[in-house]
Scaffold this active site. Structure first.
Site, PDB file in Angstrom:
ATOM      1  N   LYS A  75      47.666  76.376  22.242  1.00 44.73           N
ATOM      2  CA  LYS A  75      46.852  76.007  21.432  1.00 44.73           C
ATOM      3  C   LYS A  75      46.380  76.922  20.285  1.00 44.73           C
ATOM      4  O   LYS A  75      46.437  78.162  20.464  1.00 44.73           O
ATOM      5  CB  LYS A  75      45.393  75.827  21.959  1.00 44.73           C
ATOM      6  CG  LYS A  75      44.376  75.155  21.066  1.00 44.73           C
ATOM      7  CD  LYS A  75      43.094  74.862  21.898  1.00 44.73           C
ATOM      8  CE  LYS A  75      42.034  73.861  20.924  1.00 44.73           C
ATOM      9  NZ  LYS A  75      40.738  73.499  21.783  1.00 44.73           N
ATOM     10  N   SER A 150      39.203  68.894  21.647  1.00 46.87           N
ATOM     11  CA  SER A 150      39.882  69.439  20.500  1.00 46.87           C
ATOM     12  C   SER A 150      41.260  69.835  20.840  1.00 46.87           C
ATOM     13  O   SER A 150      42.170  69.914  19.826  1.00 46.87           O
ATOM     14  CB  SER A 150      39.190  70.591  19.919  1.00 46.87           C
ATOM     15  OG  SER A 150      38.949  71.572  20.784  1.00 46.87           O
ATOM     16  N   SER A 174      36.966  69.938  25.524  1.00 44.57           N
ATOM     17  CA  SER A 174      38.034  70.078  24.861  1.00 44.57           C
ATOM     18  C   SER A 174      39.440  70.115  25.676  1.00 44.57           C
ATOM     19  O   SER A 174      40.378  70.138  24.899  1.00 44.57           O
ATOM     20  CB  SER A 174      38.030  71.244  23.729  1.00 44.57           C
ATOM     21  OG  SER A 174      37.239  70.777  22.845  1.00 44.57           O
TER      22      SER A 174
END
Lengths: 482, 96
Positions: A75, A150, A174
């Protein structure tokens, strides 16, 4: 794409080289990326170099670890030394970290092959990855829908076969929510189990890095590699990390599973409820005793979270001032103008909104009414969990009240977006470990996730229940047609 | 309830320059969100201690050992503007 163990066997038996495995991942990325947009940056050259090192070790007859040669996505809010780390924000568009996060250093040491940096909601604020300043990641099961967020890029990349496993971060859901939307496994560990050093801070008392995989075993292996005490993170827990593989037992005899009654109320999609109820029945058939549990304060999680997280965010994001790193607005006449314009140009709407909420609730006269109150509610929610874990080993809920929604559907109404985190937020507020595993599909063919929650540092219980369920079903074997 | 003037004040505290459209949007949205927070008043929190950290790990200290960063140039290079080994910013003190 193969599992970690399968890949490891292929590598040590010299059926394939690490370079071949990496090239296959890079080819797959090239083929599906025009549709998925999971990656903000593909690090092909870097990946092939890492793979060559693994091949050199194999050729020299050296022993390699389980994760050596395994393609992984990271990420893009996790700092990678010398590799641009943007947080999907304009303000960090050209930021190249001069240091390596602890988790990625551990993965590099383990010989994994980092194939790229994945897309996210800007600064990990959002539930759909639509808040990225750069691109919209699609859901591999239905391209018109969001992958969740997210960590949507990390979830879509694994679901779409672009990498074997990936890392995400979970502040209010997330990791678990996008895992649910994309039909894969995603786990948020106990707060403090994994070092946050090098994770760009959003809400420091809630943020935690965790793994995505296509199976519970892959996620467990990756968790084992990133967990452990780190002197560079003062909230890191000084505990011994067990070998999580030993808890992967397909049997739940003697285990008690609690069903949180309050998560089956109004607003839950009928398809989700049906699948989750069936999953609970399956846990019973595996030998678990099912206990009804009440967590009366569970539903206050969203209100408490959207006070606490923006408060911490408003403080954490104060560092983006255009001085030491990141973007700076041009043509500012004085320092104040430089600050306000840099932040106006650099941040997207959701980030500004949360900075505004946080600044407001922390401002003079409002602290007690909002921030302090929310932290007290957090205590009450923690007490509900403590009571529950006196009676059961793990708790079960749906991961999200509904399946993946259409892109743009919730963009105009921030509150409707916040409500998706209903089931996952309380777990962060209490610092507990939680996992989302596939437990079915709705009438539109979209994946449904089952959330399992454990007590503090009881990753073992969570993984065992998740593994036992997974091994008795076939949901995790289904892959999207891309 | 939060009005336009308060939104402007909060934006200043947060060092954010907002456009007129943003001011308007945030006033409406923040009111909706603050209204949602009101549900917390249903709970009695008298004598409840706040939880600032989910898992308490306070007072963690270590020896403060001086270390040289391996790549000083990379840190300086990250700055939007620099002058040698200094970070450069626009004028701070007004001349008029």
């Amino acid at each position: 794409m193969a599992s970690i163990r399968e890949l490891h066997q292929q590598l040590i038996q010299k059926e394939r080289s690490a370079v071949e495995v990496t090239q296959e991942a890079l080819d797959r990325i090239q083929a599906v990326e025009p549709t998925l947009h999971s990656f903000l940056q593909v690090t092909a050259e870097y990946a092939l170099k890492q793979a060559q090192q693994v091949d050199a070790k194999i050729a020299a007859g050296e022993e390699i670890g389980l994760l050596a040669g395994v393609p992984v996505g990271i990420k893009d809010n996790i700092c990678t030394k010398g590799i641009r780390t943007t947080c999907a924000s304009r303000i960090l568009e050209n930021f190249v970290p001069p240091y390596e996060a602890t988790v990625t250093q551990k993965l590099i040491d383990a010989g994994t092959v980092i194939v790229g940096k994945t897309n996210l909601d800007e600064f990990a604020m959002g539930g759909s990855t639509e808040n990225s300043a750069f691109q919209r990641t699609t859901n591999p099961w239905d391209l018109d829908r969001v992958p969740g967020g997210s960590s949507g890029g990390s979830a879509a990349a694994v679901a779409g076969g672009e990498c074997v496993v990936s890392l995400g971060s979970d502040t209010g859901g997330s990791i678990r929510q996008p895992a649910s939307f994309c039909g894969i496994v995603g786990m948020k560990p106990t707060y403090g189990l994994v070092s946050r050093y090098g994770l760009v801070a959003f809400a420091s008392s809630l943020d935690q890095i965790g793994p995505f995989g296509r199976s519970v075993e892959d996620a467990a292996i990756l968790l084992g590699a990133i967990a452990g005490h780190d002197p560079k993170d003062s909230t890191s827990l000084n505990v011994k990390v067990p070998d999580y593989s030993q808890f992967l037992i397909p049997d739940l005899k003697g285990k008690k599973v609690g069903v949180i009654q309050e998560t089956f109320g109004e607003g839950l999609s009928p398809d989700v409820e049906k699948s989750v109820r069936a999953a609970i029945q399956q846990l019973k058939e595996l030998g678990a005793e099912i206990v009804e549990i009440s967590c009366p304060r569970f539903r206050y999680g969203i209100a408490a979270y959207y006070i606490i997280a923006p408060s911490e965010a408003s403080a954490n994001l104060a560092r983006y001032d255009g001085v030491k790193y990141g973007a700076r607005a041009e043509n500012a006449d004085n320092l104040m103008e430089m600050y306000t314009r840099t932040r106006a140009e650099g941040f997207g709407a959701e980030v500004k909104r949360r900075i505004m909420i946080g600044t407001y609730v922390l401002s003079a006269g409002y602290y007690d009414a909002y921030y302090l109150k929310a932290q007290k509610v957090r205590t009450l929610m923690k007490q509900d969990f403590e009571e529950a874990f006196k009676q059961v080993d793990v708790l079960v809920t749906p991961t999200a009240p509904a399946t993946a929604f259409k892109a743009g559907e919730k963009s105009a109404d921030p509150l409707s977006m916040y409500l998706i985190d209903l089931m996952t937020i309380p777990v962060n507020l209490a610092g507990l470990p939680g996992i989302s595993i596939p437990c079915g599909f709705d009438s539109d063919g979209l994946p449904i996730g089952l959330q399992l929650i454990g007590n503090v540092l009881r990753e073992d219980q969570v993984l065992q229940a998740a593994y036992a369920y997974e091994q008795s079903t076939t949901w995790h074997q289904k892959t999207p047609n891309l | 309830m939060i009005d336009r003037e308060q939104v402007r004040k909060v934006a200043h505290l947060a060092r954010l320059e907002l456009s007129t459209a943003e001011e308007e949007m945030f006033t409406t949205q923040l009111n909706g969100i603050l209204d949602y927070f009101e549900q917390l008043s249903e709970l009695d929190v008298t004598n409840v201690e706040p939880t600032f950290r989910a898992i308490d790990a306070s007072n963690i200290t270590r020896q403060d050992v001086l270390e040289t960063h391996s790549d000083r140039e990379a840190i300086l290079e990250s700055a939007p503007d620099r002058d040698g080994e200094f970070f450069k910013v626009p004028q701070i003190i007004a001349t008029d």
